[in-house]
Design a protein around this motif. Sequence first.
Motif, PDB file in Angstrom:
ATOM      1  N   ASN A  71       0.849  -1.184   0.000  1.00 14.16           N
ATOM      2  CA  ASN A  71       0.000   0.000   0.000  1.00 14.16           C
ATOM      3  C   ASN A  71       0.889   1.241   0.000  1.00 14.16           C
ATOM      4  O   ASN A  71       1.572   1.527   0.993  1.00 14.16           O
ATOM      5  CB  ASN A  71      -0.913  -0.008   1.228  1.00 14.16           C
ATOM      6  N   VAL A  72       0.877   1.995  -1.103  1.00 15.08           N
ATOM      7  CA  VAL A  72       1.791   3.116  -1.311  1.00 15.08           C
ATOM      8  C   VAL A  72       1.007   4.418  -1.370  1.00 15.08           C
ATOM      9  O   VAL A  72      -0.080   4.486  -1.956  1.00 15.08           O
ATOM     10  CB  VAL A  72       2.592   2.922  -2.623  1.00 15.08           C
ATOM     11  N   PHE A  73       1.586   5.463  -0.773  1.00 16.75           N
ATOM     12  CA  PHE A  73       1.016   6.809  -0.810  1.00 16.75           C
ATOM     13  C   PHE A  73       2.020   7.727  -1.485  1.00 16.75           C
ATOM     14  O   PHE A  73       3.135   7.916  -0.998  1.00 16.75           O
ATOM     15  CB  PHE A  73       0.720   7.277   0.614  1.00 16.75           C
ATOM     16  N   GLU A  74       1.631   8.283  -2.646  1.00 10.87           N
ATOM     17  CA  GLU A  74       2.478   9.223  -3.384  1.00 10.87           C
ATOM     18  C   GLU A  74       1.915  10.631  -3.216  1.00 10.87           C
ATOM     19  O   GLU A  74       0.815  10.929  -3.692  1.00 10.87           O
ATOM     20  CB  GLU A  74       2.535   8.860  -4.873  1.00 10.87           C
ATOM     21  N   ILE A  75       2.666  11.482  -2.542  1.00 13.97           N
ATOM     22  CA  ILE A  75       2.252  12.861  -2.295  1.00 13.97           C
ATOM     23  C   ILE A  75       2.818  13.739  -3.403  1.00 13.97           C
ATOM     24  O   ILE A  75       4.026  13.837  -3.575  1.00 13.97           O
ATOM     25  CB  ILE A  75       2.758  13.339  -0.918  1.00 13.97           C
ATOM     26  N   GLY A  76       1.915  14.364  -4.170  1.00 15.58           N
ATOM     27  CA  GLY A  76       2.349  15.228  -5.259  1.00 15.58           C
ATOM     28  C   GLY A  76       2.571  14.482  -6.554  1.00 15.58           C
ATOM     29  O   GLY A  76       3.639  14.530  -7.150  1.00 15.58           O
ATOM     30  N   CYS A  77       1.538  13.810  -7.039  1.00 15.44           N
ATOM     31  CA  CYS A  77       1.684  12.961  -8.229  1.00 15.44           C
ATOM     32  C   CYS A  77       1.658  13.738  -9.536  1.00 15.44           C
ATOM     33  O   CYS A  77       2.043  13.218 -10.581  1.00 15.44           O
ATOM     34  CB  CYS A  77       0.609  11.885  -8.238  1.00 15.44           C
ATOM     35  N   LEU A  88       5.402   9.403 -12.789  1.00 15.94           N
ATOM     36  CA  LEU A  88       6.050   8.497 -11.839  1.00 15.94           C
ATOM     37  C   LEU A  88       5.043   7.508 -11.258  1.00 15.94           C
ATOM     38  O   LEU A  88       5.384   6.347 -11.006  1.00 15.94           O
ATOM     39  CB  LEU A  88       6.731   9.292 -10.725  1.00 15.94           C
ATOM     40  N   SER A  89       3.809   7.942 -11.086  1.00 13.96           N
ATOM     41  CA  SER A  89       2.761   7.055 -10.552  1.00 13.96           C
ATOM     42  C   SER A  89       2.627   5.793 -11.389  1.00 13.96           C
ATOM     43  O   SER A  89       2.476   4.693 -10.851  1.00 13.96           O
ATOM     44  CB  SER A  89       1.408   7.781 -10.519  1.00 13.96           C
ATOM     45  N   ALA A  90       2.668   5.940 -12.700  1.00  8.88           N
ATOM     46  CA  ALA A  90       2.532   4.783 -13.591  1.00  8.88           C
ATOM     47  C   ALA A  90       3.682   3.796 -13.384  1.00  8.88           C
ATOM     48  O   ALA A  90       3.487   2.576 -13.465  1.00  8.88           O
ATOM     49  CB  ALA A  90       2.480   5.247 -15.038  1.00  8.88           C
ATOM     50  N   MET A  91       4.881   4.324 -13.100  1.00  9.34           N
ATOM     51  CA  MET A  91       6.022   3.451 -12.836  1.00  9.34           C
ATOM     52  C   MET A  91       5.902   2.795 -11.462  1.00  9.34           C
ATOM     53  O   MET A  91       6.164   1.593 -11.300  1.00  9.34           O
ATOM     54  CB  MET A  91       7.315   4.254 -12.921  1.00  9.34           C
ATOM     55  N   LEU A 127       5.948   8.254  -0.531  1.00  5.04           N
ATOM     56  CA  LEU A 127       6.881   8.971  -1.393  1.00  5.04           C
ATOM     57  C   LEU A 127       6.528  10.459  -1.360  1.00  5.04           C
ATOM     58  O   LEU A 127       5.402  10.839  -1.680  1.00  5.04           O
ATOM     59  CB  LEU A 127       6.797   8.448  -2.822  1.00  5.04           C
ATOM     60  N   LEU A 128       7.496  11.273  -0.945  1.00  4.44           N
ATOM     61  CA  LEU A 128       7.365  12.724  -0.964  1.00  4.44           C
ATOM     62  C   LEU A 128       8.419  13.236  -1.929  1.00  4.44           C
ATOM     63  O   LEU A 128       9.592  13.336  -1.594  1.00  4.44           O
ATOM     64  CB  LEU A 128       7.578  13.298   0.439  1.00  4.44           C
ATOM     65  N   SER A 129       7.994  13.510  -3.158  1.00  3.91           N
ATOM     66  CA  SER A 129       8.941  13.881  -4.205  1.00  3.91           C
ATOM     67  C   SER A 129       8.572  15.249  -4.777  1.00  3.91           C
ATOM     68  O   SER A 129       7.463  15.430  -5.291  1.00  3.91           O
ATOM     69  CB  SER A 129       8.932  12.825  -5.324  1.00  3.91           C
ATOM     70  N   GLU A 130       9.490  16.208  -4.665  1.00  7.58           N
ATOM     71  CA  GLU A 130       9.330  17.543  -5.237  1.00  7.58           C
ATOM     72  C   GLU A 130       8.094  18.263  -4.691  1.00  7.58           C
ATOM     73  O   GLU A 130       7.394  18.967  -5.420  1.00  7.58           O
ATOM     74  CB  GLU A 130       9.256  17.475  -6.773  1.00  7.58           C
ATOM     75  N   VAL A 131       7.831  18.094  -3.388  1.00  9.27           N
ATOM     76  CA  VAL A 131       6.649  18.690  -2.769  1.00  9.27           C
ATOM     77  C   VAL A 131       6.981  19.416  -1.458  1.00  9.27           C
ATOM     78  O   VAL A 131       6.403  20.454  -1.163  1.00  9.27           O
ATOM     79  CB  VAL A 131       5.569  17.612  -2.482  1.00  9.27           C
ATOM     80  N   PRO A 141       5.253   0.407  11.032  1.00  8.82           N
ATOM     81  CA  PRO A 141       6.608   0.238  11.569  1.00  8.82           C
ATOM     82  C   PRO A 141       7.486  -0.534  10.590  1.00  8.82           C
ATOM     83  O   PRO A 141       7.073  -1.562  10.046  1.00  8.82           O
ATOM     84  CB  PRO A 141       6.378  -0.554  12.859  1.00  8.82           C
ATOM     85  N   GLY A 142       8.662   0.008  10.316  1.00 11.47           N
ATOM     86  CA  GLY A 142       9.552  -0.597   9.326  1.00 11.47           C
ATOM     87  C   GLY A 142       9.248  -0.192   7.898  1.00 11.47           C
ATOM     88  O   GLY A 142      10.005  -0.516   6.985  1.00 11.47           O
ATOM     89  N   GLY A 143       8.129   0.529   7.687  1.00 13.01           N
ATOM     90  CA  GLY A 143       7.789   0.999   6.349  1.00 13.01           C
ATOM     91  C   GLY A 143       8.765   2.055   5.874  1.00 13.01           C
ATOM     92  O   GLY A 143       9.501   2.655   6.666  1.00 13.01           O
ATOM     93  N   HIS A 144       8.782   2.281   4.588  1.00 10.93           N
ATOM     94  CA  HIS A 144       9.765   3.180   3.984  1.00 10.93           C
ATOM     95  C   HIS A 144       9.162   4.541   3.639  1.00 10.93           C
ATOM     96  O   HIS A 144       8.026   4.631   3.168  1.00 10.93           O
ATOM     97  CB  HIS A 144      10.343   2.548   2.711  1.00 10.93           C
ATOM     98  N   LEU A 145       9.961   5.570   3.846  1.00 14.69           N
ATOM     99  CA  LEU A 145       9.649   6.933   3.430  1.00 14.69           C
ATOM    100  C   LEU A 145      10.774   7.383   2.519  1.00 14.69           C
ATOM    101  O   LEU A 145      11.944   7.365   2.915  1.00 14.69           O
ATOM    102  CB  LEU A 145       9.567   7.865   4.640  1.00 14.69           C
ATOM    103  N   LEU A 146      10.427   7.749   1.297  1.00 15.56           N
ATOM    104  CA  LEU A 146      11.431   8.198   0.332  1.00 15.56           C
ATOM    105  C   LEU A 146      11.191   9.663   0.001  1.00 15.56           C
ATOM    106  O   LEU A 146      10.099  10.039  -0.420  1.00 15.56           O
ATOM    107  CB  LEU A 146      11.359   7.350  -0.946  1.00 15.56           C
ATOM    108  N   LEU A 147      12.221  10.482   0.220  1.00 14.92           N
ATOM    109  CA  LEU A 147      12.186  11.902  -0.111  1.00 14.92           C
ATOM    110  C   LEU A 147      13.087  12.150  -1.308  1.00 14.92           C
ATOM    111  O   LEU A 147      14.232  11.679  -1.327  1.00 14.92           O
ATOM    112  CB  LEU A 147      12.705  12.759   1.045  1.00 14.92           C
TER     113      LEU A 147
END
Length: 195
Positions: free
Chosen positions: A47-53, A58-61, A112-116, A138-144
């Motif tokens: 389950n992924v949350f993309e902030i600023g799509c 990138l969402s399609a990828m 994912l928080l990319s360019e936001v 817990p243990g989930g990933h956050l990518l900036l």
Amino acid sequence: MSSSLPQSYFDDIYRASDDPWQFATSDYERDKYQATLAALPNERYANVFEIGCSIGVLSAMLAQRCDRLLAVDASELPLRQARQRLAELPQVSVQQMSIPAQFPDDQFDLILLSEVGYYLTIDDLRRAQQLMHEHLQPGGHLLLVHWTPFVPDYPLTGDQVHEVFLEQTVGAQPMWQHLTGQRAEQYRLDLFSRQ
């Protein structure tokens, strides 16, 4: 700057251009997207949350690597393109949402928080960080991933955004563990896991 950039700022930009940052065509974006996907430690996420799509390039990828993807943007205008681009991907949901005032009531294993982040004031960024922590397993990933050159319109720089998160990797009760970081000529990428 005393306030985060409002939705109207982005509405105006997208009224002027369907793809104002050349997400679909620029070498910078293509290379950054490849680095973003390569930085993800897991081959698949539930389950992924993309902030600023934005328009959903990138969402399609990302969709190829997850069972569910919630892709959001503050402006409804780019989401029209995103919905068209992502229409054949049933695992993707596209919504208009302004972080941190709005936040999904769900638990994610990747955010994912990319360019936001640099569109927010420091206080709003810290509130967003708290919400990300609360809604990441817990243990989930956050990518900036953020552009690092100074932009006069933006309340923060990309480096300032990343430093706010790095501050929370130390102390008696850190929010995050910093897993990896890399810097390209015009952007930086930092991967965290939730403590």
